[in-house]
Write an enzyme that holds these catalytic residues in place. Structure first.
Site, PDB file in Angstrom:
ATOM      1  CG  HIS A  40     -14.622  -1.837  -5.070  1.00 18.88           C
ATOM      2  ND1 HIS A  40     -15.295  -1.483  -6.034  1.00 18.88           N
ATOM      3  CD2 HIS A  40     -13.950  -3.108  -5.531  1.00 18.88           C
ATOM      4  CE1 HIS A  40     -15.538  -2.442  -7.143  1.00 18.88           C
ATOM      5  NE2 HIS A  40     -14.651  -3.254  -6.629  1.00 18.88           N
ATOM      6  CB  SER A  41     -18.125  -4.931  -2.077  1.00 17.96           C
ATOM      7  OG  SER A  41     -19.427  -4.817  -2.773  1.00 17.96           O
TER       8      SER A  41
ATOM      9  CG  ASP B 130       8.125   3.887   8.596  1.00 16.53           C
ATOM     10  OD1 ASP B 130       7.930   3.639   9.865  1.00 16.53           O
ATOM     11  OD2 ASP B 130       9.206   4.238   8.035  1.00 16.53           O
TER      12      ASP B 130
ATOM     13  CG  ASP C 183       2.177  -2.718  12.175  1.00 17.80           C
ATOM     14  OD1 ASP C 183       3.175  -2.329  11.435  1.00 17.80           O
ATOM     15  OD2 ASP C 183       1.086  -3.180  11.520  1.00 17.80           O
TER      16      ASP C 183
ATOM     17  CG  ASP D  54       1.250  -0.068   8.697  1.00 22.89           C
ATOM     18  OD1 ASP D  54       2.233  -0.783   9.134  1.00 22.89           O
ATOM     19  OD2 ASP D  54       1.012  -0.722   7.616  1.00 22.89           O
TER      20      ASP D  54
ATOM     21  CB  CYS E 236       1.430 -15.258   6.865  1.00 20.11           C
ATOM     22  SG  CYS E 236       1.140 -16.450   5.668  1.00 20.11           S
TER      23      CYS E 236
END
Length: 719
Positions: A521-522, A430, A605, A470, A400
């Site tokens: 970005h990491s 939305d 969705d 989306d 999920c």
């Protein structure tokens, strides 16, 4: 004190899911090496056990009994699994090539891919015959042929032990079905040269008793559709032809640059190839110091030595030598539930030997069917109230996206002040915002997923399709994407490898959807998380949740069940083939579906809040209700069985509370199953429902009309 998992520093890649690697993975699960990231690459989610093939062909075993579930085994071992055929190894660059993905880099690799009995040089073999190895495709082709009708004609090429076991199993199976059959074994030399005279005589008598024609010292000219033409000019009837001779290594092995013997990878007594970082075991390896025939017993006995030496190559311990036994017990199936046992020239045959063989085979397979349950760490004796309840009785599933419940999210969003900018229109129902810039209308959304598979490439594909949902649902064209990536702690080298895999995949998926990756970005954390912030351009008015009309047909483009399947997979309870099928559904992009549904009144969705939650959101925004046809709702393979067993995703109860009026139990429970990269749910004019569904199916989506919109609020099931 909380101790995070140790950083990952070395990559071990297991190429092939053969018997040796399967045993190595089982050992690894019970005794992992901290700091090592393990990857197993195999064409499919299971690895069939060759020892039970004759028993399956004869009808003594069901097909599923032959399979080692590699997805489940990899989860137990803490390994990532990559499903695909290997095309080659670049020893210099330390890379394994698998089609359709970036190269897989390694520090240490091991090859256990078995052999193939394809005969490309034999005219007509490729068109009209099926090799006995690899075993999977052969088993399904044989099952189809056996279940046919009329007189059967079968031929096996190759009179070694493998060939005679197969031909006797086929003759027995056809006899058991009551089908008249002509069964022939063909060898260009003498059959049964690997066994002593007494054993060979016993086997020849068993073949005679089964009515098998034995053609020896005769070569084949070519294979036709329903017969074989021998060099003598004689025609042998054969509608089903298989080859159990001429087993050979896979072609790609020749291009590795490793030292080979007749195409097999030469290994020393440590099972190392000419490149000390690359090991090999089983039938694809040649034991250069102690050559031995190709037999499963050696692959099994090599496993403890390979396990030990791979750990040594990764930095833990000293190497050990593998000393193969001089002779081994040959157990040869004789068609029915009878077998011949031979060792050191002495042989015995009969039903007792078959029971012994069956016991040995089942004992081997039970090692993988009954994986030990790994204990969860105990809680500290002193802890704050609520910790036990917050942890729950199962790991937080990623199916999920590790989402928080809809109630918690909506209550917080409702307290935020309205934007003061006139060019930003929030669309809270939305999951997006509408921006107006210089006359252009742009939608913006963000989504991320916590890693529920250890393969960064697969996880990136799923996360990208999930985030694009989306944009597609609003009828917008994906424009730009920024990636947000959290990696588990790892060395700089593994960071580079992992980020390279993630960004190459993200660029591909976003590029195919029409969007550009504009950076990202990491950072480091306890576990992998991949997300995207996206913009999309609206040429027409965005399709909002509020447009559904009473009487509309409801279309769903993908089946339900990813939540329950991922929860089961993380707990080691799912069938690997079901998991592989679920992943194929998740990575299917919805861009083409969105184009087909461009004229819909409302689209959403289906993701974390389940079908019921997202449909109720559409109904509340549109001031209407819906009736669902439960029978029409498509499900992923295995989802209903797992749900009926009580498997639940972490936020199932939260989702259930969204629509308390709907019934529970059976298929209805999957209405509350959170989906990852789920399908589009569209409300369309009723007269267009079926034609749009047909267009979607033609485009490869398993779409269905699953209900209709009503003027009465709330959700109900069709009675």
């Amino acid at each position: 004190m909380h101790h995070p998992p140790p950083p990952l520093t070395r990559d071990l890649v297991l190429i092939g899911g053969g018997h040796t690697h399967a045993l190595v993975l089982r050992k690894w699960g019970m005794n992992p090496l901290p700091g090592a990231r393990v990857t197993v690459i195999n064409p499919g989610p299971s690895a069939p056990y060759s020892g039970m093939l004759p028993g399956f062909v004869a009808g003594h075993y069901e097909r599923y009994e032959l399979d080692i579930d590699l997805v489940r085994l990899a989860r137990f071992a803490g390994a990532r699994v990559i499903l695909g055929p290997v095309e080659g190894i670049d020893a210099e660059q330390r890379q394994v090539h698998v089609p359709g993905r970036p190269p897989v880099e390694f520090d240490v690799a091991s090859v256990n891919v078995g052999i193939t009995s394809d005969m490309p040089a034999l005219p007509g073999f490729a068109e009209h015959a099926v090799p006995a190895k690899p075993l999977g495709p052969f088993a399904s082709r044989w099952a189809d042929y056996l279940n046919g009708s009329g007189t059967a004609s079968v031929a096996v090429i190759g009179g070694g032990v493998a060939g005679v076991e197969l031909v006797m199993a086929m003759a027995h199976a056809l006899r058991s079905k009551g089908r008249a059959a002509q069964v022939t074994l063909i060898d260009n030399a003498d059959a049964l040269t690997a066994t002593k005279a007494k054993a060979a005589a016993t086997i020849r008598q068993a073949m005679t008793d089964l009515g098998i024609d034995l053609v020896e010292q005769t070569s084949i000219a070519r294979i036709a559709k329903d017969h074989i033409i021998l060099e003598t000019g004689q025609h042998v009837p054969a509608a089903f032809v298989t080859g159990a001779a001429g087993a050979r290594p896979y072609d790609w092995v020749a291009d590795t640059g490793l030292d080979l013997q007749d195409g097999y990878i030469r290994v020393n007594s440590y099972l190392q190839s000419s490149d000390p970082a690359i090991f090999a075991a089983g039938d694809c390896a040649h034991l250069s110091e102690n050559p031995r025939p190709k037999a499963g017993v050696y692959a099994v006995r090599e496993a403890p030595v390979l396990f030990h030496n791979l750990r040594a190559a990764l930095g833990a311990g000293e190497m050990r030598r593998y000393k193969p036994q001089k002779d081994y017990l040959k157990l040869i199936s004789l068609g029915g539930k009878s077998a011949l046992a031979e060792r050191f020239g002495t042989s015995f045959s009969g039903p007792l030997m078959w029971k012994w063989k069956n016991h040995i085979d089942q004992t081997f397979m039970n090692k993988f069917r009954d994986l030990p349950a790994m204990a969860r760490p105990d809680l500290p004796r002193h802890h704050a109230d609520g910790l036990q309840e917050a942890l729950g009785n199962k790991p937080m599933c990623g199916g999920c996206g590790a989402k928080v419940g809809r109630g918690a999210l909506q209550s917080v969003l409702g307290t935020l002040p309205s934007p003061k900018r006139s060019d930003v229109i929030p669309l809270p129902t939305d999951d997006a915002a509408l921006l107006t810039t210089g006359g252009a209308r742009q939608v913006m959304t963000s989504d991320h997923l916590r890693g529920f598979t250890d393969d960064p490439v697969l996880m990136t594909r799923i996360a990208a399709v999930h985030a694009l949902g989306d944009i597609w649902a609003m009828g917008a064209s994906p424009q730009a994407a920024a990636a947000t990536i959290i990696l588990p702690r790892m060395s700089p080298d593994l960071q580079r490898r992992t980020l390279a895999e993630i960004m190459a995949t993200a660029a591909e998926v976003m590029g195919d959807a029409g969007a550009a990756i504009v950076g990202g970005h990491s950072s480091m954390g306890d576990e992998m998380t991949i997300g995207f912030t996206l913009t999309g351009l609206c040429e027409n008015d965005p399709i909002l949740l509020s447009g559904a009309r009473a009487g509309d047909a409801l279309i769903l483009t993908k089946p339900l069940g990813s939540g329950v399947l991922m929860a089961a997979e993380m707990a080691g309870q799912a069938n690997g083939a079901w998991v592989a099928s679920a992943f194929r559904q998740m990575v299917q992009p919805q861009g083409e579906a969105a184009r087909i549904l461009a004229g819909a009144h409302a689209v959403t969705d289906v993701t974390g809040f389940g079908l019921a939650g997202h449909l109720l959101g559409m109904c509340e925004a549109s001031d209407c209700g819906a009736v669902l046809d439960l029978d029409a709702i498509p499900l992923m393979t295995g989802a209903l069985e797992l749900s009926n067993r009580g498997v639940r995703s972490t936020i199932f109860d939260d989702n259930r509370a969204i629509a308390p009026d709907l019934p529970t139990g059976g298929k209805a429970d999957l209405l509350f199953d959170p989906q990852t990269a789920g399908g589009l749910l569209a409300s369309v004019a009723t007269e267009q429902g079926q034609s749009l569904c047909e267009k979607l199916r033609d485009a490869g989506y398993p779409a269905s009309v699953i209900g209709h919109v009503t003027s009465k609020p709330g959700l109900r099931l069709q009675s």
